[in-house]
Write an enzyme that holds these catalytic residues in place. Sequence first.
Site, PDB file in Angstrom:
ATOM      1  N   GLY A  88      -1.488   1.091   3.487  1.00  0.00           N
ATOM      2  CA  GLY A  88      -1.582   2.500   2.817  1.00  0.00           C
ATOM      3  C   GLY A  88      -1.072   3.533   3.790  1.00  0.00           C
ATOM      4  O   GLY A  88      -0.092   3.284   4.648  1.00  0.00           O
ATOM      5  N   LEU A  89      -1.609   4.652   3.741  1.00  0.00           N
ATOM      6  CA  LEU A  89      -1.207   6.075   4.586  1.00  0.00           C
ATOM      7  C   LEU A  89       0.250   6.162   4.224  1.00  0.00           C
ATOM      8  O   LEU A  89       1.078   6.593   5.107  1.00  0.00           O
ATOM      9  CB  LEU A  89      -1.398   5.566   6.028  1.00  0.00           C
ATOM     10  CG  LEU A  89      -2.820   5.514   6.457  1.00  0.00           C
ATOM     11  CD1 LEU A  89      -3.054   5.081   7.911  1.00  0.00           C
ATOM     12  CD2 LEU A  89      -3.661   6.384   6.335  1.00  0.00           C
ATOM     13  N   CYS A  90       0.562   6.027   3.062  1.00  0.00           N
ATOM     14  CA  CYS A  90       2.144   6.366   2.600  1.00  0.00           C
ATOM     15  C   CYS A  90       1.934   7.351   1.377  1.00  0.00           C
ATOM     16  O   CYS A  90       2.996   7.119   0.566  1.00  0.00           O
ATOM     17  CB  CYS A  90       2.899   5.475   2.301  1.00  0.00           C
ATOM     18  SG  CYS A  90       2.288   3.907   1.361  1.00  0.00           S
ATOM     19  N   GLY A  91       0.899   8.124   1.218  1.00  0.00           N
ATOM     20  CA  GLY A  91       0.941   9.269   0.149  1.00  0.00           C
ATOM     21  C   GLY A  91       0.521   8.432  -1.120  1.00  0.00           C
ATOM     22  O   GLY A  91      -0.176   7.398  -1.257  1.00  0.00           O
ATOM     23  N   PHE A  93       2.946   6.674  -2.656  1.00  0.00           N
ATOM     24  CA  PHE A  93       3.688   5.590  -2.950  1.00  0.00           C
ATOM     25  C   PHE A  93       3.346   4.305  -3.852  1.00  0.00           C
ATOM     26  O   PHE A  93       3.805   4.078  -5.138  1.00  0.00           O
ATOM     27  CB  PHE A  93       4.273   5.159  -1.525  1.00  0.00           C
ATOM     28  CG  PHE A  93       5.271   3.967  -1.735  1.00  0.00           C
ATOM     29  CD1 PHE A  93       6.490   4.234  -2.228  1.00  0.00           C
ATOM     30  CD2 PHE A  93       4.740   2.717  -1.395  1.00  0.00           C
ATOM     31  CE1 PHE A  93       7.510   2.935  -2.287  1.00  0.00           C
ATOM     32  CE2 PHE A  93       5.566   1.555  -1.447  1.00  0.00           C
ATOM     33  CZ  PHE A  93       6.722   1.442  -2.002  1.00  0.00           C
TER      34      PHE A  93
END
Length: 290
Positions: A88-91, A93
Amino acid sequence: MATLRDIKRKIDAVKKTSQITKAMNMVAAAKLRGAQENMERFQVYAEKFREVIGRLAAGVEQDGTFELMTPREEVKKIELVLLTADRGLCGSFNNNLIITAERFIEQKRSEGVEVSLTAAGRKGRDYFKRRRYAVRQELTGLLNKPNYDDAFQLGRQLIELFLDGDADEVYVIYSHFRSMIRQEPTVLRLLPIVPEGQDELEGGREYIFEPSHQELLNDLLPNYVYNQMLDCFYLTAVSEHAARMTAMENATNNCKDLVRDLTLTYNKARQAAITKELMDIVGGAEALKK
């Protein structure tokens, strides 16, 4: 009301978080450069490959000779390949890809079509397994380092499903990289193949193929599927790194804003505490005078 110690502790915690997000932004930027270079190099080949397939397909009759190009009379079963990230940690996406897949599945089911899912990516797999969707196959690690071997293995499985009649159509949902701030979830019909239309005559020249169109297509059509699959891998991998880099940059900026606000709150609270102490001292002195 929070004490000065609590505010100071929170400022330190936010600064440490900012250091982490900045480091993740730099890592994503480094990975993005490498992935983008690989994608751009491959796309030149992929576009030329599509052009050749289009020219070959224009020179043969669509009479059912090529199974990979022949649509089924009735579509009852669909295989859907969903490409998502493992982390994760990709908005938004992963969320955008999952929403696109969920809408696609619901639409096809409303039309009476059975949809089986190949979840290529941990985030998509976890989401649909929790909701008890039919997940035929789970794959992870494909976007860490996209390569032809993974595309070949997955493409061959999809071709076998199509030829054996276990799937009347095969679709891929991937993220199309447009720019650093724009990655579009895209639905691609992989099988049956619909090559881009090309005339046999182009610029007054006639192309002569050796061996024949039929022999070339029999050999190239499976490779076309593998190349399309690898192209989706590259585009989605670049989109993931771009989305993570943007998300971490935004998080770092938010941390800076939060530190500024907390520092202002800390200074105000400190000033209020000092003022209160001064007032107590002045009050005590006046009391002693009286």
